[in-house]
Enzyme design. Structure first.
Site, PDB file in Angstrom:
ATOM      1  N   GLU A  17       0.919  -1.255   0.239  1.00 38.96           N
ATOM      2  CA  GLU A  17      -0.238   0.109   0.168  1.00 38.96           C
ATOM      3  C   GLU A  17       1.244   1.367  -0.143  1.00 38.96           C
ATOM      4  OE1 GLU A  17      -3.912  -0.226   2.546  1.00 38.96           O
ATOM      5  OE2 GLU A  17      -3.240   2.146   3.233  1.00 38.96           O
ATOM      6  N   TYR A  49      -6.385   7.161  -1.002  1.00 40.49           N
ATOM      7  CA  TYR A  49      -7.451   8.259  -1.051  1.00 40.49           C
ATOM      8  C   TYR A  49      -7.823   8.784   0.469  1.00 40.49           C
ATOM      9  CZ  TYR A  49     -11.676  10.149  -3.947  1.00 40.49           C
ATOM     10  OH  TYR A  49     -11.742  11.181  -4.492  1.00 40.49           O
ATOM     11  N   ALA A  51      -9.568  11.197   2.883  1.00 34.88           N
ATOM     12  CA  ALA A  51     -11.316  11.213   3.171  1.00 34.88           C
ATOM     13  C   ALA A  51     -11.722  13.163   2.749  1.00 34.88           C
ATOM     14  CB  ALA A  51     -10.761  11.406   4.486  1.00 34.88           C
ATOM     15  N   ASP A 109     -13.326   9.358   6.867  1.00 33.84           N
ATOM     16  CA  ASP A 109     -14.093   9.663   8.234  1.00 33.84           C
ATOM     17  C   ASP A 109     -14.544  10.581   8.213  1.00 33.84           C
ATOM     18  OD1 ASP A 109     -13.066   7.669  10.099  1.00 33.84           O
ATOM     19  OD2 ASP A 109     -10.561   8.406   9.108  1.00 33.84           O
TER      20      ASP A 109
HETATM   21  P1  FAD Z   1     -17.844   1.512   6.958  1.00 28.14           P
HETATM   22  O1  FAD Z   1     -17.771  -0.569   7.034  1.00 28.14           O
HETATM   23  O2  FAD Z   1     -18.905   2.502   6.474  1.00 28.14           O
HETATM   24  O3  FAD Z   1     -17.636   1.988   8.744  1.00 28.14           O
HETATM   25  C1  FAD Z   1     -17.730   2.630   9.629  1.00 28.14           C
HETATM   26  C2  FAD Z   1     -18.883   2.316  11.050  1.00 28.14           C
HETATM   27  O4  FAD Z   1     -19.871   2.625  10.653  1.00 28.14           O
HETATM   28  C3  FAD Z   1     -17.985   1.218  11.963  1.00 28.14           C
HETATM   29  O5  FAD Z   1     -18.173   1.518  12.797  1.00 28.14           O
HETATM   30  C4  FAD Z   1     -19.453   0.360  11.166  1.00 28.14           C
HETATM   31  O6  FAD Z   1     -19.516  -0.301  12.285  1.00 28.14           O
HETATM   32  C5  FAD Z   1     -20.524   1.649  11.033  1.00 28.14           C
HETATM   33  N1  FAD Z   1     -21.181   0.466   9.924  1.00 28.14           N
HETATM   34  C6  FAD Z   1     -21.696   0.401   9.252  1.00 28.14           C
HETATM   35  N2  FAD Z   1     -22.953   0.095   8.515  1.00 28.14           N
HETATM   36  C7  FAD Z   1     -23.493   0.487   9.039  1.00 28.14           C
HETATM   37  C8  FAD Z   1     -24.801   0.285   9.321  1.00 28.14           C
HETATM   38  N3  FAD Z   1     -25.411   0.039   7.603  1.00 28.14           N
HETATM   39  N4  FAD Z   1     -25.496   0.856  10.267  1.00 28.14           N
HETATM   40  C9  FAD Z   1     -24.624   1.451  11.418  1.00 28.14           C
HETATM   41  N5  FAD Z   1     -23.854   1.548  11.682  1.00 28.14           N
HETATM   42  C10 FAD Z   1     -22.656   0.956  10.545  1.00 28.14           C
HETATM   43  N6  FAD Z   1      -9.124   6.218   5.204  1.00 28.14           N
HETATM   44  C11 FAD Z   1      -8.404   6.621   3.977  1.00 28.14           C
HETATM   45  O7  FAD Z   1      -9.468   8.140   4.514  1.00 28.14           O
HETATM   46  N7  FAD Z   1      -8.268   6.556   2.593  1.00 28.14           N
HETATM   47  C12 FAD Z   1      -8.192   5.361   2.385  1.00 28.14           C
HETATM   48  O8  FAD Z   1      -7.363   5.207   1.834  1.00 28.14           O
HETATM   49  C13 FAD Z   1      -7.939   4.598   3.206  1.00 28.14           C
HETATM   50  N8  FAD Z   1      -7.947   2.928   3.895  1.00 28.14           N
HETATM   51  C14 FAD Z   1      -7.871   2.460   3.615  1.00 28.14           C
HETATM   52  C15 FAD Z   1      -7.737   1.517   4.314  1.00 28.14           C
HETATM   53  C16 FAD Z   1      -7.984  -0.151   4.810  1.00 28.14           C
HETATM   54  C17 FAD Z   1      -7.071  -1.881   4.656  1.00 28.14           C
HETATM   55  C18 FAD Z   1      -8.587   0.206   5.919  1.00 28.14           C
HETATM   56  C19 FAD Z   1      -8.525  -0.884   6.876  1.00 28.14           C
HETATM   57  C20 FAD Z   1      -9.382   1.710   6.591  1.00 28.14           C
HETATM   58  C21 FAD Z   1      -8.167   2.400   5.658  1.00 28.14           C
HETATM   59  N9  FAD Z   1      -9.188   3.569   5.428  1.00 28.14           N
HETATM   60  C22 FAD Z   1      -9.386   5.004   4.786  1.00 28.14           C
HETATM   61  C23 FAD Z   1      -9.865   3.795   6.889  1.00 28.14           C
HETATM   62  C24 FAD Z   1     -11.541   4.150   6.589  1.00 28.14           C
HETATM   63  O9  FAD Z   1     -11.493   4.820   5.857  1.00 28.14           O
HETATM   64  C25 FAD Z   1     -12.023   4.581   8.401  1.00 28.14           C
HETATM   65  O10 FAD Z   1     -11.521   3.469   9.115  1.00 28.14           O
HETATM   66  C26 FAD Z   1     -13.311   4.972   7.785  1.00 28.14           C
HETATM   67  O11 FAD Z   1     -13.225   5.265   9.708  1.00 28.14           O
HETATM   68  C27 FAD Z   1     -14.485   3.927   7.878  1.00 28.14           C
HETATM   69  O12 FAD Z   1     -14.216   3.531   6.773  1.00 28.14           O
HETATM   70  P2  FAD Z   1     -15.132   1.715   6.800  1.00 28.14           P
HETATM   71  O13 FAD Z   1     -15.375   1.435   4.620  1.00 28.14           O
HETATM   72  O14 FAD Z   1     -14.867   0.535   7.746  1.00 28.14           O
HETATM   73  O15 FAD Z   1     -16.623   2.289   6.717  1.00 28.14           O
END
Ligand code: FAD
Length: 286
Positions: A17, A49, A51, A109
């Site tokens: 990454e 990417y 946020a 985020d």
């Molecule tokens: P989601 O899957 O939407 O989850 C976010 C929160 O909402 C969680 O607490 C989940 O339990 C909850 N949730 C999900 N669905 C629902 C629902 N239907 N109802 C209620 N609650 C729900 N960030 C960046 O800005 N850029 C990047 O490039 C980036 N790359 C990443 C790569 C990896 C491998 C990882 C692990 C994280 C990365 N992140 C990145 C961080 C990520 O964007 C943050 O952790 C963000 O806060 C959550 O993203 P998510 O896609 O996990 O969100």
């Protein structure tokens, strides 16, 4: 056309990454890092990417550069909070037209400063997955948090939403962690919820204690006392780096023994630690 789901179906993937460079000097440095890692024949590389779209052009340009100039398939990270559907359609169609077939669908985020809040059509990563499925047949990865996502009320709730998200996607990549039990529990919990899609562990070689402390705090990953004590036993920055690489190598070896479908390395845009881990694991280098 290289889809990561096909690579995972035919064997283990080893991936790296990177963050998109924001200056000419950083571009040259990333180009050199990728050239140094190319002999390891990574299955794919992923480009983060910012946020809310803060690195939109930098990410796109880096993904397209990797696609055009190297033999390594790129995976584009894409966050949806702060984007509208037309913006996402535009980004996805650029990738599809350029032959990029892999995307990591993320929520991102929400901005801390209310002045940075932008109109958005999305709340969760699962909303983005549904939209990308309408637009393309790209292979879609998602983020998994072995120790639970920091905004989740509890681990069980997070697992339930993750299982739903992963059922819509093709595979997951995890946040970094230092104790293998966090990864094994995640995979078991998902299986109990009926989801057995590949979950590729994310590995962060610690080369600098302060940096990992900060990242662990942001990501919700624990920085365990045993690792801190080990690293603090090093008397020079070079000792700390060596101990960090050794610890990451041991974790990788245990993950592979436990049947992990691959390893995804958080490189921090540097090649040395990852190359050392590869060599120590005895993985093939051209
Ligand atoms: P989601 O899957 O939407 O989850 C976010 C929160 O909402 C969680 O607490 C989940 O339990 C909850 N949730 C999900 N669905 C629902 C629902 N239907 N109802 C209620 N609650 C729900 N960030 C960046 O800005 N850029 C990047 O490039 C980036 N790359 C990443 C790569 C990896 C491998 C990882 C692990 C994280 C990365 N992140 C990145 C961080 C990520 O964007 C943050 O952790 C963000 O806060 C959550 O993203 P998510 O896609 O996990 O969100």
């Amino acid at each position: 056309m290289t889809r990561i789901s096909d690579l995972l179906a035919s064997g283990r993937t080893f991936s790296f990454e990177f963050s998109p460079p924001k200056s000419a000097a950083a571009s040259l440095s990333l180009g050199r890092t990728i050239a140094e890692l190319e002999p390891l024949a990574p299955s794919f590389v992923s480009i983060t990417y910012g946020a809310g779209g803060s690195t939109r052009e930098h990410t796109r340009d880096t993904v397209l550069w990797v696609q055009r100039e190297t033999n390594i398939p790129p995976m584009a990270h894409l966050t949806c909070v702060g984007h509208t559907r037309p913006e996402i359609s535009d980004i996805i169609s650029t990738y599809v037209n350029a032959g990029v077939h892999n995307v990591l669908a993320l929520a991102g985020d929400p901005p801390k400063d209310p002045a940075d809040v932008r109109p958005t059509d999305y709340t969760y990563a699962s909303d983005l997955i549904s939209h990308i499925r309408e637009l393309s047949d790209m292979c879609i990865g998602v983020a998994a948090h072995p120790e639970g996502h920091p905004r989740s009320p509890d681990l069980a709730t997070d697992r339930k939403f993750l299982a739903h998200k992963l059922s819509l996607a093709d595979f997951a990549t995890t946040q970094f962690f230092f104790d293998i039990d966090h990864y094994l529990s995640l995979v078991n919990d998902l299986a109990d919820l009926g989801v057995t899609k590949p979950v590729v562990p994310g590995v962060m070689p610690v080369t600098n204690i302060a940096q990992v402390e900060r990242m662990a705090e942001l990501s919700g990953a624990a920085f365990p006392q045993w690792l801190r004590e080990k690293l603090e036993s090093g008397s020079t920055p070079e000792d700390v780096r060596r101990i960090g690489v050794e610890a990451a190598t041991q974790l990788c070896a245990r993950l592979l023994d436990a049947g992990a479908p691959g390893l995804h390395f958080y490189t921090m845009n540097k090649s040395t630690a990852t190359r050392e881990i590869y060599l120590q694991l005895g993985l093939p280098v051209a």
